[in-house]
Design an enzyme around this catalytic site. Structure first.
Site, PDB file in Angstrom:
ATOM      1  N   SER A 699       0.799  -1.226   0.000  1.00 13.35           N
ATOM      2  CA  SER A 699       0.000   0.000   0.000  1.00 13.35           C
ATOM      3  C   SER A 699       0.834   1.279   0.000  1.00 13.35           C
ATOM      4  O   SER A 699       0.280   2.363  -0.161  1.00 13.35           O
ATOM      5  CB  SER A 699      -0.953   0.001   1.197  1.00 13.35           C
ATOM      6  OG  SER A 699      -0.233   0.050   2.399  1.00 13.35           O
ATOM      7  N   LYS A 742      -6.375   3.831   8.797  1.00  9.19           N
ATOM      8  CA  LYS A 742      -5.503   4.790   8.110  1.00  9.19           C
ATOM      9  C   LYS A 742      -6.100   6.194   8.132  1.00  9.19           C
ATOM     10  O   LYS A 742      -5.387   7.184   8.338  1.00  9.19           O
ATOM     11  CB  LYS A 742      -5.258   4.328   6.674  1.00  9.19           C
ATOM     12  CG  LYS A 742      -4.384   3.082   6.586  1.00  9.19           C
ATOM     13  CD  LYS A 742      -4.208   2.614   5.166  1.00  9.19           C
ATOM     14  CE  LYS A 742      -3.303   1.374   5.106  1.00  9.19           C
ATOM     15  NZ  LYS A 742      -3.119   0.864   3.741  1.00  9.19           N
TER      16      LYS A 742
END
Length: 808
Positions: A699, A742
């Site tokens: 990611s 996140k």
């Protein structure tokens, strides 16, 4: 020593022939006395050299025992000084390389000093001759020794009776003494004490003491043996009488009425309401028990088996509470959040309202430690009104722990499943199988394979335990399993369970859990419920961010407990200072200032981005097992070999993402306004701070790509923009996981804009408004779409690049 020992004239010629310096042979397991002819096996190189040296000379050798027989290579200090001077009569070489030496003990001796010889032990020897003693005392001692030795031979089965005849044929006192000493079965240290006495009188006293001690021990042994034999005879007699009684009872046909215990056991079997097949098995075993003698080990085995058959529940069950509102209320009382598991339980209750009997209710809660998996299982049982049993599977590596041991083994018993059913006392409990991912396998079998039958709704109605050896119905049990890591659970087991992920709690959730559950519980535990203790939200938030780093709330509970302990201490100290007259203040406010005072320096810190813009520094977002965090990616370029250096404890997947990002920039350099040869003669270095922490995953691909672009273009990236996304060689941005965590990390770190993959846009609907508050979330499909948001000055160049491309 010469003035203490008077050598008889008869021995003078013999002693004069013995050399003063003799080779020394250490003996490991024996003590050789004078007048003994004894074979000695020699295997050590040192000892073989000593024996050969003696054979080549006058054939005299000094025999001394080792202090410890376990020493393979003895040193001088490991050998007793006192021993026997012997003469080698015969030597025989054996096929295995050993020497068999026949030695004749001549006289006592003592080592004065060792010579400097190194290839074998050699020493200066002093001959120890027996002293003259009073004849009347000597005769008295000899008579007592003789009578004791005869008694010793009589009670000791290892010495033949012929030894007494040989003893009586000896006339010399010293020869008689050493003959008796040689025949006493004792340890080396005990026998050595005889050689350490230098007068015949002292030696006789030592032998008499030894004989007395040994005779007493042998008599006690004989007495114990007699008692054992007597007990065996009694047992055999009892067994014969019992067999006779049993045969008479069989003839009369009234054995059932013979024992009240059997009647009571039969009554328990009848009341257990077992299925027909199980009842027949129980009656068969009961009849076998009646014909088995009580003293037989088989009787205990059968009785234990019948007790298990009776105690396991066969028909009793609890009535389910099918009120959906009540179930939801109890689940919300015990846990904050966890909406998915709660919704699944409510659905299950709704189906039970319609079907009344449903199979297949096997749930698996997967999540990090401390998020409430085990306690949620207890709440489900409380909400349904069922009994709750828990089985810990951590470290289970034996199949028999699940299925039980067969009755042929001593101490055998059923497996954990049947044991838990006995504890539950109903056929429909909630059974929590804790830590199902921690099971392992070894040579004793694979317990996870045994769990396949337990957790399969199509098979578990005929679960067969090795101990019971009958089918047991587990279909009405509600199984709930827990695990920390999903991929550690074998795939066939995963297939049988409905897996519900329990993510780590977010900051606002932890604050609510602390206020609703932890603080009231700890106030009661610390006796502070009568005081008005007010925990501010800012104080709880400070503990969560700066003193704990976890997905669950266990450490949060510990830190809150620590704060309340110190508060209780302050109250007690204040009370003792004020005395009874002054009243203690009844209100205590715990704010963020007190937290640092009570808990000390913060243990953790949140990463903060630099305020000034820097070239090559881009902010990414990372998911960890304890929540989200920001990830600062720094890139720099320098003259050197054309290579990409990656540091910061990165995993293989992350390294490959960096390589893919560089390849994409090189292949599309013209579109980004970069020189086609921008990497020629340049070395690129990418570093992710906090190098001690392992990092991996795809990611961070977009973050590393834009960090390299910033470095090569010389343009600084915005410090209030964070991003996450996996990239391809075509520049596409792919979906990622852990979006909730996140976004929370971005919000906590002061980010204003967050770039996420377009494919993750659908996940935003499941994220609460508290997490999205203050964030501008921008879904993107390609790396090019991200550039205008990260590099404000790049809007025009990107448009120009696209026009040139359209002209072509």
């Amino acid at each position: 020593m010469d003035d203490l020992i008077k050598k008889p004239s008869s021995d003078i010629s013999l002693i004069e022939n013995i050399p003063n310096v003799l080779p020394v042979l250490p003996l490991r397991d024996n003590v050789i006395f004078p007048y003994m002819i004894f074979p000695v096996l020699v295997g050590r190189e040192q000892s073989i050299r000593a024996a050969n040296f003696a054979l080549d000379g006058a054939k005299y050798i000094f025999l001394a025992a080792q202090k410890r027989s376990t020493i393979e290579e003895p040193k001088r200090e490991d050998i007793f000084e006192e021993g026997t001077i012997a003469k080698i009569i015969q030597i025989l070489k054996l096929p295995n390389g050993l020497l068999k030496i026949l030695v004749d003990g001549i006289i006592q001796g003592r080592i004065i000093s060792f010579t400097k010889r190194t290839d074998f032990f050699e020493a200066e020897i002093e001959v120890v001759a027996p002293q003259d003693a009073d004849k009347r005392e000597m005769n008295a001692l000899l008579r007592q020794m003789s009578s004791l030795f005869k008694e010793y031979v009589r009670v000791n089965k290892t010495i033949p009776p012929e030894a007494i005849n040989a003893f009586e044929n000896i006339d010399e006192p010293d020869r008689k003494l050493f003959y008796v000493a040689a025949n006493i079965n004792q340890q080396i240290e005990v026998k050595q004490k005889i050689l350490q006495k230098f007068s015949l009188q002292e030696q006789l006293f030592e032998v008499i003491r030894l004989l007395n001690s040994e005779i007493e021990i042998l008599k006690i042994e004989k007495e114990i043996e007699g008692k054992v034999q007597e007990n065996i005879a009694k047992t055999q007699r009892k067994f014969i009488i019992q067999e006779q009684i049993r045969i008479l009872q069989d003839e009369l046909g009234d054995e059932e009425e013979s024992s009240p215990e059997f009647l009571k056991l039969k009554d328990r079997i009848d009341k257990a309401k077992m299925p027909k097949a199980v009842y027949e098995k129980a009656v068969e075993e009961f009849n076998k028990l009646k014909k088995t003698p009580p003293s037989s080990p088989e009787a205990t085995v059968i009785r234990n088996y019948l007790d298990w058959l009776i105690d396991v529940p066969w028909h009793s069950k609890t009535k389910d509470n099918l009120d959906i509102k009540n179930v939801r209320k109890i689940l919300d009382e015990d846990h904050y959040g966890l909406d998915k598991p709660k919704e699944r339980i409510v659905e299950h209750i709704a189906v039970l309202n319609l079907v009344k009997n449903m199979r297949g209710q096997i749930l698996c809660f997967v999540g990090p430690p401390g998020v409430g998996k085990t306690s949620l299982g207890k709440s489900i049982a409380r909400a349904l009104g069922r009994n709750f049993v828990r089985i810990s599977l951590g470290g289970v590596r034996d199949e028999a722990e699940i299925r039980g041991h067969r009755r042929t083994y001593i101490g055998s018993m059923p497996g954990k499943i049947i044991q838990s059913m006995k504890r539950a006392k109903t056929i429909n409990p909630v059974m929590l199988l804790d830590e199902i991912d921690k099971m392992s396998m070894d040579f004793r079998g694979d317990p996870s394979s045994a769990m396949l039958e337990v957790l399969d709704p199509e098979q578990n109605h005929t679960f067969n335990d090795h101990y019971l050896d009958i089918d047991y119905d587990l279909s009405q049990v509600m199984f709930i399993t827990t695990a920390n890591v999903r991929y550690n659970i074998p795939l066939p087991l995963q297939d049988r369970m409905e897996i519900i992920e329990l993510p780590g709690y977010l900051e606002h959730e932890k604050i609510q859990i602390a206020k609703r559950h932890i603080i009231p519980k700890q106030l009661t535990a610390h006796g502070l419920e009568k005081f008005n203790v007010n925990f501010k939200d800012e104080a709880i938030s400070k503990i969560i961010i700066e003193y704990t780093r976890e997905a669950g709330v266990r450490n949060l509970e510990r830190e809150i407990s620590s704060v309340l302990r110190k508060t209780a201490r302050d109250i007690v100290v204040s009370n003792s200072e004020n005395g009874k007259k002054k009243k203690i203040k009844n209100k205590f406010v715990i704010n963020s200032g007190l937290i640092e005072k009570f808990l000390g320096v913060p243990k953790f810190r949140s990463l903060k981005v630099d305020k000034e813009l820097r070239v090559g520094s881009v902010t990414g977002l990372a998911w960890t097992s304890v929540g989200g965090d920001i990830l600062q990616v720094d890139a720099t370029v320098m003259n050197g070999a054309e290579k990409l250096t990656l540091t910061g404890h990165l995993g293989n997947v992350m390294k490959e993402s960096a390589q893919a990002a560089l390849s994409y920039l090189r292949s599309n350099a013209k579109e980004f306004g970069l020189d086609q040869q921008f990497i020629k003669g340049k070395e690129i270095h990418i570093h992710l701070p906090e190098g001690a922490i392992p990092k991996d995953g795809p990611s961070a691909g977009i973050t590393m790509a834009l960090a390299m672009y910033s470095t090569f273009s010389g343009k600084p990236a915005r410090n209030d923009v964070a991003m996450t996304g996996e990239i391809t060689l075509r520049g596409k941005v792919l979906a990622i996981g852990g979006l909730n965590e996140k976004l929370l990390a971005a919000q906590r770190s002061g980010m204003k804009t967050v770039l996420i993959p377009k494919e993750n846009e659908k996940d935003l609907s499941e994220i609460t408004n508290e997490v999205k508050e203050g964030l501008k979330i921008v879904p993107i499909q390609t790396i090019k779409e991200a550039i205008p948001f990260v590099f404000e000055l790049d809007k025009k160049p990107v448009k120009k690049i696209s026009k040139k491309k359209s002209k072509k």
